[in-house]
Write a protein that holds these residues in place. Sequence first.
Motif, PDB file in Angstrom:
ATOM      1  N   VAL A 627       8.448  -7.213  12.912  1.00 20.37           N
ATOM      2  CA  VAL A 627       9.481  -7.564  11.942  1.00 20.37           C
ATOM      3  C   VAL A 627       9.562  -9.095  11.890  1.00 20.37           C
ATOM      4  CG1 VAL A 627      11.878  -7.273  11.223  1.00 20.37           C
ATOM      5  CG2 VAL A 627      10.720  -5.466  12.523  1.00 20.37           C
ATOM      6  N   MET A 628       9.313  -9.671  10.720  1.00 24.21           N
ATOM      7  CA  MET A 628       9.284 -11.127  10.581  1.00 24.21           C
ATOM      8  C   MET A 628      10.461 -11.622   9.743  1.00 24.21           C
ATOM      9  SD  MET A 628       5.265 -12.159  10.162  1.00 24.21           S
ATOM     10  CE  MET A 628       5.716 -13.879  10.445  1.00 24.21           C
ATOM     11  N   GLU A 629      11.027 -12.711  10.158  1.00 22.71           N
ATOM     12  CA  GLU A 629      12.044 -13.411   9.387  1.00 22.71           C
ATOM     13  C   GLU A 629      11.812 -14.909   9.553  1.00 22.71           C
ATOM     14  OE1 GLU A 629      15.928 -12.196  10.585  1.00 22.71           O
ATOM     15  OE2 GLU A 629      15.777 -10.205   9.661  1.00 22.71           O
ATOM     16  N   ASP A 630      11.690 -15.603   8.444  1.00 22.74           N
ATOM     17  CA  ASP A 630      11.518 -17.059   8.458  1.00 22.74           C
ATOM     18  C   ASP A 630      10.342 -17.505   9.326  1.00 22.74           C
ATOM     19  OD1 ASP A 630      13.765 -17.387   6.818  1.00 22.74           O
ATOM     20  OD2 ASP A 630      15.095 -17.347   8.564  1.00 22.74           O
ATOM     21  N   GLY A 631       9.226 -16.761   9.235  1.00 17.33           N
ATOM     22  CA  GLY A 631       8.012 -17.157   9.934  1.00 17.33           C
ATOM     23  C   GLY A 631       7.970 -16.794  11.399  1.00 17.33           C
ATOM     24  N   ALA A 632       8.982 -16.109  11.920  1.00 14.64           N
ATOM     25  CA  ALA A 632       9.004 -15.743  13.336  1.00 14.64           C
ATOM     26  C   ALA A 632       9.099 -14.227  13.465  1.00 14.64           C
ATOM     27  CB  ALA A 632      10.186 -16.402  14.040  1.00 14.64           C
ATOM     28  N   ILE A 633       8.536 -13.698  14.562  1.00 13.55           N
ATOM     29  CA  ILE A 633       8.647 -12.269  14.853  1.00 13.55           C
ATOM     30  C   ILE A 633       9.970 -12.060  15.580  1.00 13.55           C
ATOM     31  CG2 ILE A 633       7.649 -10.324  16.086  1.00 13.55           C
ATOM     32  CD1 ILE A 633       4.925 -11.625  15.764  1.00 13.55           C
ATOM     33  N   VAL A 634      10.882 -11.344  14.923  1.00 18.37           N
ATOM     34  CA  VAL A 634      12.211 -11.136  15.528  1.00 18.37           C
ATOM     35  C   VAL A 634      12.286  -9.808  16.264  1.00 18.37           C
ATOM     36  CG1 VAL A 634      13.373 -12.636  13.868  1.00 18.37           C
ATOM     37  CG2 VAL A 634      13.103 -10.194  13.343  1.00 18.37           C
ATOM     38  N   GLU A 635      11.411  -8.864  15.911  1.00 18.16           N
ATOM     39  CA  GLU A 635      11.363  -7.578  16.617  1.00 18.16           C
ATOM     40  C   GLU A 635       9.941  -7.061  16.579  1.00 18.16           C
ATOM     41  OE1 GLU A 635      15.518  -5.104  16.358  1.00 18.16           O
ATOM     42  OE2 GLU A 635      14.226  -5.011  14.610  1.00 18.16           O
ATOM     43  N   GLN A 636       9.582  -6.271  17.574  1.00 16.30           N
ATOM     44  CA  GLN A 636       8.304  -5.577  17.554  1.00 16.30           C
ATOM     45  C   GLN A 636       8.400  -4.323  18.415  1.00 16.30           C
ATOM     46  OE1 GLN A 636       4.995  -7.456  19.751  1.00 16.30           O
ATOM     47  NE2 GLN A 636       6.373  -9.198  20.087  1.00 16.30           N
ATOM     48  N   GLY A 637       7.658  -3.300  17.991  1.00 16.34           N
ATOM     49  CA  GLY A 637       7.692  -2.025  18.687  1.00 16.34           C
ATOM     50  C   GLY A 637       7.274  -0.906  17.759  1.00 16.34           C
ATOM     51  N   ALA A 638       7.436   0.363  18.258  1.00 11.20           N
ATOM     52  CA  ALA A 638       7.129   1.528  17.428  1.00 11.20           C
ATOM     53  C   ALA A 638       8.319   1.835  16.522  1.00 11.20           C
ATOM     54  CB  ALA A 638       6.791   2.724  18.310  1.00 11.20           C
ATOM     55  N   HIS A 639       8.089   2.719  15.528  1.00 12.45           N
ATOM     56  CA  HIS A 639       9.103   3.033  14.520  1.00 12.45           C
ATOM     57  C   HIS A 639      10.386   3.561  15.174  1.00 12.45           C
ATOM     58  CE1 HIS A 639      10.856   4.611  10.818  1.00 12.45           C
ATOM     59  NE2 HIS A 639      10.982   5.791  11.428  1.00 12.45           N
ATOM     60  N   ASP A 640      10.276   4.603  15.985  1.00 13.57           N
ATOM     61  CA  ASP A 640      11.464   5.209  16.593  1.00 13.57           C
ATOM     62  C   ASP A 640      12.173   4.225  17.531  1.00 13.57           C
ATOM     63  OD1 ASP A 640      10.978   7.556  15.231  1.00 13.57           O
ATOM     64  OD2 ASP A 640       9.784   8.422  16.876  1.00 13.57           O
ATOM     65  N   GLN A 641      11.380   3.470  18.254  1.00 10.77           N
ATOM     66  CA  GLN A 641      11.954   2.497  19.196  1.00 10.77           C
ATOM     67  C   GLN A 641      12.775   1.439  18.457  1.00 10.77           C
ATOM     68  OE1 GLN A 641       8.915   0.416  21.353  1.00 10.77           O
ATOM     69  NE2 GLN A 641      10.340  -0.993  22.349  1.00 10.77           N
ATOM     70  N   LEU A 642      12.270   0.975  17.323  1.00  9.13           N
ATOM     71  CA  LEU A 642      12.977  -0.060  16.566  1.00  9.13           C
ATOM     72  C   LEU A 642      14.235   0.488  15.899  1.00  9.13           C
ATOM     73  CD1 LEU A 642       9.948  -1.940  14.960  1.00  9.13           C
ATOM     74  CD2 LEU A 642      11.408  -2.720  16.826  1.00  9.13           C
ATOM     75  N   LEU A 643      14.177   1.764  15.477  1.00 11.38           N
ATOM     76  CA  LEU A 643      15.376   2.358  14.875  1.00 11.38           C
ATOM     77  C   LEU A 643      16.481   2.483  15.924  1.00 11.38           C
ATOM     78  CD1 LEU A 643      14.083   5.187  12.482  1.00 11.38           C
ATOM     79  CD2 LEU A 643      15.085   2.967  11.882  1.00 11.38           C
ATOM     80  N   GLU A 644      16.099   2.866  17.126  1.00 12.68           N
ATOM     81  CA  GLU A 644      17.100   3.007  18.185  1.00 12.68           C
ATOM     82  C   GLU A 644      17.731   1.664  18.542  1.00 12.68           C
ATOM     83  OE1 GLU A 644      15.203   4.845  21.468  1.00 12.68           O
ATOM     84  OE2 GLU A 644      14.890   6.785  20.456  1.00 12.68           O
ATOM     85  N   ALA A 645      16.961   0.579  18.393  1.00 13.60           N
ATOM     86  CA  ALA A 645      17.483  -0.744  18.726  1.00 13.60           C
ATOM     87  C   ALA A 645      18.537  -1.214  17.739  1.00 13.60           C
ATOM     88  CB  ALA A 645      16.339  -1.760  18.778  1.00 13.60           C
TER      89      ALA A 645
END
Length: 663
Positions: A627-645
């Motif tokens: 997940v990128m915002e303003d040129g930086a990776i703000v989140e990374q992981g699998a689909h279910d893992q990111l939804l839980e976060a």
Amino acid sequence: MSDNPTPPVAESDQLKETERVEAGPGPGRGPFGGGMVAQKASRFGPSARRLLDRLRPERAKVGAVVGLTVVSVVLTAIGPRILGKATDLIFSGLIGGRLPAGITKAQAVAALRQRGEDKVASMVASMDVHPGQTVDFGAVGRVLLIVLAVYVTSAALAWLAGYLLNDVVQGTVLRMRAEVEDKVNRLPLSYFDKQPRGELLSRVTNDIDNLSQSLQQTMSQLLTSVLTVLAVLGMMLWISPLLALVALISVPLSMLLTGTVMKRSQGMFVQQWRRTGRLNAHIEETFSGHALVKVFGRQAEAERVFAEENDELFKASFGAQFVSGLIMPIMMFIGNLNYVLVAVIGGLRVASGSLSLGDVQAFIQYSRQFTQPLSQVASMTNLLQSGVASAERVFELLDAPEEEADGVGHAATGDRRRGEVRFERVTFSYDPQKPLIRDLSLVAEPGHTVAIVGPTGAGKTTLVNLVMRFYEVESGRITLDGVDIASMPRSELRAQTGMVLQDTWLFEGTIRDNIAYGRPDATEEQILSAARATFVDRFVHSLPDGYDTVIDEEGSNLSAGERQLVTIARAFLSDPALLILDEATSSVDTRTELLVQHAMAALRSDRTSFVIAHRLSTIRDADLILVMEDGAIVEQGAHDQLLEAEGAYARLYNSQFAAPVAG
């Protein structure tokens, strides 16, 4: 690559002949974008010398052209002097026939002086007269045959010189076209971001064609004219230094007037070709986006912009041609004045016996031959300036900064790589004042699918552009299987990579040819296998000529989904180790999207894939989601893992299902 912010144009990076893109959508990004206008004044001298340097590979032929032209011009120059001898024979015969026979010329002269006809006596004394003898037509005929032989030989040599010069010019333009083509292939992507396509096409086509025409029409004439002036001047000095001095008075006057007019018209010709480039850019954009123009009802504005640009081109062209066209009438007026002076003074010299009638006739011809090449040179100034202006625009393209040289440490082996991609503290920005990607690190494992999501302008497409080395990183490094891609030849890196973009690119040709573009040496079975694996085979059989159906460069006889499937088949056939999918399903319907997803699933198997998507449903099965915002990776992981976060990814995902707020 729609999410990528348009790279800003830094003043330090800008080409010297262009100014900032005008406010608005900008060239190449919409049907009403402004063009780039050259703001630097033309430098005629340096550009002309640089153009002449292009003739060095043909110097042997150029030497032959000069030699043949010199002989041809010399023969042409002595023609009037020989012809003057025929005039003297006729005039002497007419005068001799009117004198009493049986006396000598001295007696005839003395008799004329006794009758008070001193001027006639002086004229007879200076002539080869035989009293009582009329015109010797045999001698006149021999002289005329010599003149004919001289002129025929001169014409044959001039024709041969023109033939060789045509070979020289066309060979020079051939090399220049090839050099421009090579240059375009060496230019970085940032150059094309700054240049309207119509402007670039105008330089590559219109300007080179104009340069070819200008060289062809001016070089031969210019060489002949200069040599003619020198040869004729020598003959005039031989006949009569006094009359030669009278004829030379017109030269500084002609040069002064010609220089004044040229200085005024030079800038107009440069502006003419710049306006041509702007008009081409607008036409190309409007025609490319004609559907968009109609959808938004902007035909009137497109026509208004066209009318304004066309009117500006008309004014620049009219001014350039009108001002340069003044040169010829001015030169003709000066030439006529010179002719009158020569005729009057020459007649007085004949009457005084200082010159023969044939010499005066020859001198009048020489005075015409002297002013005529000057007039021709003057009349060629418009072509010459136009050609040099075009040459300057082509040279500006050839001088544009190129992309950095390829690395030499890793030659292409043809072996497929594993596909491990690492970003190690990568920093990059289009504008140093506006950082985009800062200290980014990530690892894409071999055979994994990495999805990149985020809002528009977050830098998703920039990331894959860096992987492809369309742009170079400012700091840090990117490795492919442990090798820094900056040390790899771009051809090797890109041979290991396949791309499927949001905007499909097809060329005019058959569907089979478009698929085989990804692998020119593919067999028929391999092409058909790629088509079946990517579901192209399903719709091809409904077309009138199957795989031999010819499509145009826009692919207008295929649907958006069908065009996308063809591009996926092309990437599938190339069998890359690294696959980049940039919004590959954004322009297709739901049913076709399922087919495309199945095709891409087959394409992604056993290779590392970067998938850029706005529809998050298409990347649920990705091994890693960034997940990128303003040129930086703000989140990374699998689909279910990111939804839980319940972070940035969850907000993006849930926004797809949010109903619009009623007003």
